[in-house]
Motif scaffolding. Structure first.
Motif, short mmCIF file in Angstrom:
data_model
loop_
_atom_site.label_atom_id
_atom_site.label_comp_id
_atom_site.label_asym_id
_atom_site.label_seq_id
_atom_site.Cartn_x
_atom_site.Cartn_y
_atom_site.Cartn_z
N GLU A 66 0.83 -1.21 0.00
CA GLU A 66 0.00 0.00 0.00
C GLU A 66 0.87 1.26 0.00
O GLU A 66 0.58 2.23 -0.70
CB GLU A 66 -0.92 -0.02 1.23
CG GLU A 66 -2.03 1.00 1.16
CD GLU A 66 -2.98 0.89 2.34
OE1 GLU A 66 -3.56 1.93 2.70
OE2 GLU A 66 -3.15 -0.21 2.90
N SER A 67 1.95 1.24 0.76
CA SER A 67 2.84 2.40 0.84
C SER A 67 3.53 2.69 -0.48
O SER A 67 3.75 3.84 -0.84
CB SER A 67 3.90 2.18 1.93
OG SER A 67 3.30 2.12 3.19
N LYS A 69 2.38 2.32 -3.34
CA LYS A 69 1.42 2.94 -4.25
C LYS A 69 1.17 4.41 -3.91
O LYS A 69 0.61 5.15 -4.70
CB LYS A 69 0.09 2.19 -4.20
CG LYS A 69 0.15 0.78 -4.74
CD LYS A 69 -1.19 0.10 -4.54
CE LYS A 69 -1.09 -1.38 -4.83
NZ LYS A 69 -2.34 -2.08 -4.47
N ALA A 70 1.55 4.81 -2.71
CA ALA A 70 1.30 6.18 -2.25
C ALA A 70 2.12 7.17 -3.07
O ALA A 70 3.29 6.93 -3.36
CB ALA A 70 1.65 6.30 -0.77
N ARG A 72 3.21 10.19 -2.26
CA ARG A 72 4.19 10.99 -1.52
C ARG A 72 4.66 10.24 -0.28
O ARG A 72 3.97 9.35 0.22
CB ARG A 72 3.55 12.31 -1.07
CG ARG A 72 3.06 13.16 -2.23
CD ARG A 72 2.32 14.36 -1.75
NE ARG A 72 1.14 13.92 -1.00
CZ ARG A 72 0.30 14.72 -0.38
NH1 ARG A 72 0.48 16.02 -0.41
NH2 ARG A 72 -0.74 14.26 0.28
N ASP A 75 2.18 10.21 2.54
CA ASP A 75 1.11 9.24 2.39
C ASP A 75 1.59 7.84 2.73
O ASP A 75 0.87 7.04 3.32
CB ASP A 75 0.55 9.28 0.97
CG ASP A 75 -0.01 10.65 0.61
OD1 ASP A 75 -0.64 11.28 1.46
OD2 ASP A 75 0.22 11.08 -0.54
N ALA A 76 2.83 7.54 2.34
CA ALA A 76 3.41 6.22 2.64
C ALA A 76 3.56 6.04 4.15
O ALA A 76 3.21 4.99 4.70
CB ALA A 76 4.75 6.07 1.94
N ASN A 78 1.87 7.57 6.40
CA ASN A 78 0.53 7.54 6.97
C ASN A 78 -0.03 6.12 6.97
O ASN A 78 -0.79 5.75 7.87
CB ASN A 78 -0.39 8.49 6.21
CG ASN A 78 -1.65 8.78 7.00
OD1 ASN A 78 -1.61 8.92 8.21
ND2 ASN A 78 -2.76 8.86 6.30
N VAL A 79 0.35 5.30 5.99
CA VAL A 79 -0.09 3.90 5.97
C VAL A 79 0.43 3.19 7.22
O VAL A 79 -0.31 2.48 7.90
CB VAL A 79 0.41 3.19 4.68
CG1 VAL A 79 0.18 1.69 4.76
CG2 VAL A 79 -0.26 3.78 3.45
N ARG A 122 10.72 3.05 -3.81
CA ARG A 122 10.35 4.37 -4.32
C ARG A 122 11.47 4.97 -5.16
O ARG A 122 11.34 6.07 -5.66
CB ARG A 122 9.96 5.29 -3.18
CG ARG A 122 8.65 4.84 -2.49
CD ARG A 122 8.26 5.72 -1.35
NE ARG A 122 7.83 7.03 -1.76
CZ ARG A 122 6.60 7.34 -2.15
NH1 ARG A 122 5.68 6.41 -2.17
NH2 ARG A 122 6.28 8.56 -2.50
N ASP A 177 7.21 15.78 -2.57
CA ASP A 177 6.60 15.58 -1.25
C ASP A 177 6.17 16.90 -0.63
O ASP A 177 5.53 16.93 0.39
CB ASP A 177 7.58 14.88 -0.30
CG ASP A 177 7.74 13.41 -0.67
OD1 ASP A 177 6.83 12.88 -1.36
OD2 ASP A 177 8.75 12.81 -0.29
#
Length: 179
Positions: A66-67, A69-70, A72, A75-76, A78-79, A122, A177
């Motif tokens: 999931e991270s 795919k984030a 920024r 957002d990563a 935040n997962v 990333r 970011d």
């Protein structure tokens, strides 16, 4: 559809741990709850600590997918933070156990792996040499775990701002970011 016995054992263990903590869970109690034989348990796991480790590895894999795919870094992160907060009760029970040192080491190790894979996945420009990157990953893993443990202990969780605050501390965030 084949039954994934490892997942069943792990999910049952987690449910039991949330209710009564891990110190009160025995292999006997777990196999009784799963309605399986002792042999079936030991075919999949050596002991209860291995159940915890396997469960964390599974969660790490999902968070990492999931991270990655984030869009920024914020957002990563935040997962990871959201997942930690969703499992706050379980984490508290794990940390309140007699195996706290093992659990802490496992969390730090898993967080370090998460961060390392996130950086690798990333394809961020790495300005650090290998040795410095190793120290940076250890530093961030220990620091992030400390913050996450603290969030799990307190009732005042700055979930909305925590990822953003951490990202402001990251070196070489890149313009993508920035908001």
């Amino acid at each position: 559809m084949p039954v994934n016995m490892k997942s069943i054992i792990a999910k049952t263990f987690i449910d039991m741990a949330k209710q009564k903590g891990i110190d009160k869970i025995t292999v006997k109690a777990l196999i009784d709850e799963c309605n399986i034989s002792r042999q079936t348990f030991y075919y999949h796991f050596q002991d209860l600590m291995e159940v915890i480790e396997w469960s964390m590895e599974q969660a790490l894999g999902k968070m990492l997918q999931e991270s990655l795919k984030a869009p920024r870094a914020k957002d990563a992160l935040n997962v990871l933070i959201s997942s930690t907060l969703e499992n706050q009760t379980l984490i508290r029970k794990l940390m309140d156990s007699q195996r706290r040192k093992e659990i802490e080491r496992l969390f730090v190790s898993m967080t370090r792996t998460y961060l390392e894979e996130l950086v690798r996945g990333r394809n961020q420009n790495r300005t650090l040499n290998y040795s410095d990157m190793e120290v940076a990953l250890d530093f961030w893993a220990f620091g992030l775990c400390g913050i996450l443990f603290q969030c799990c202990e307190s009732n005042k969780i700055p979930a909305e701002n925590l990822a953003e605050q951490i990202c402001r501390l990251l070196p070489n965030r890149g313009e993508e970011d920035e908001e």
